[in-house]
Design a protein around this motif. Structure first.
Motif: not given
Length: 255
Positions: A29-30, A33, A180-181, A184, A187-188
């Motif tokens: 997932r990382r 993204d 990283r957040e 995320r 991408t969301e």
């Protein structure tokens, strides 16, 4: 070859050790993204499996499982022999406007506002810390990211450069976790935020807001940087809510 416009801090966040060891899905997932956001460039060769395992703090077999998942998703290709390895393959318009509109329609206004609250707090916190911690190199990267958005042609390119701008703000905060957040969140919700498009006036407004955020960070004015970042996100969410209401209104009328 590294993506030419990705800061070292942002890339380090991609390859930082995992908080929960042994989770292949976390690795895939990382990396997915990072590919989606362009932090890993199309055609870029990933580190070898042993190198990735050492960087991420997991067993080689876990990395192998994660790369297998990415191959199934079509996000990497693996070549054998001399000069071989795993290479990034950026997907073509994986999420069409129609798919994104259906996804938006399935959300509620409460969902969007909740996402907006989370993203707004994240963006404001990153800007606040960046004003205190950004190095001269970070400021150069932020200026380049803001300029890239101003020069971007087409909605897809503007979407990517806007996302990269926010990632660079988080990277300037010198926090791998925040970065990283941010990745995320991009991408969301990032693709959704650009569904309403942007007319010339909105593009100019976004360009001005980017430059104002950079100026506030450069001036070490954390409160102003945080306020500007929060407003930047809040206004984007409001545009998205308006589009959502327009999509669901015909259904509500028939009921």
């Amino acid at each position: 070859m590294p993506a030419p416009d990705a800061s070292a801090t942002a890339r380090l966040a991609v390859f930082a050790p995992l908080e929960n060891l042994g989770r292949a899905e976390t690795i895939s997932r990382r990396l997915a993204d990072a590919i989606s956001l362009g932090l890993l460039a199309d055609g870029e060769q990933l580190p070898s499996e042993p190198e990735l395992a050492a960087m991420l703090g997991v067993a080689t077999v876990t990395v192998r499982e994660a790369l297998s998942e990415l191959r199934e998703q079509g996000l990497i290709v693996t070549r054998r022999g001399r000069g071989g390895g795993s290479f990034v393959r950026t997907p073509e318009q994986e999420q069409t406007a129609g798919h994104l509109r259906r996804r938006l329609r399935d959300l509620t206004v409460a969902d969007l506002r909740d996402l907006g609250d989370h993203y707004s707090a994240l963006a404001a916190g990153a800007a606040l810390l960046a004003a205190d911690r950004a190095s001269p190199d970070d400021l150069d990267r932020l200026g380049e990211a803001a300029a890239a958005f101003a020069d971007a042609a087409g909605i897809e390119r503007r979407h990517h450069t806007d996302g990269r701008f926010h990632v660079e703000v988080a990277a300037a905060a010198q926090s791998a976790r925040l970065t990283r957040e941010e990745i995320r969140m991009q991408t969301e919700i990032g693709p959704l935020l650009w569904l309403p498009g942007a007319d010339a006036h909105t593009q100019q407004q976004l360009d001005r807001q980017h430059r104002e955020i950079v100026a506030a960070i450069a001036a070490e004015d954390g409160e102003r940087a945080a306020r500007l970042a929060r407003r930047h996100v809040d206004e984007a969410i409001e545009r998205l809510v308006e589009l959502h209401l327009g999509l669901v209104a015909p259904v509500d009328t028939e009921q």
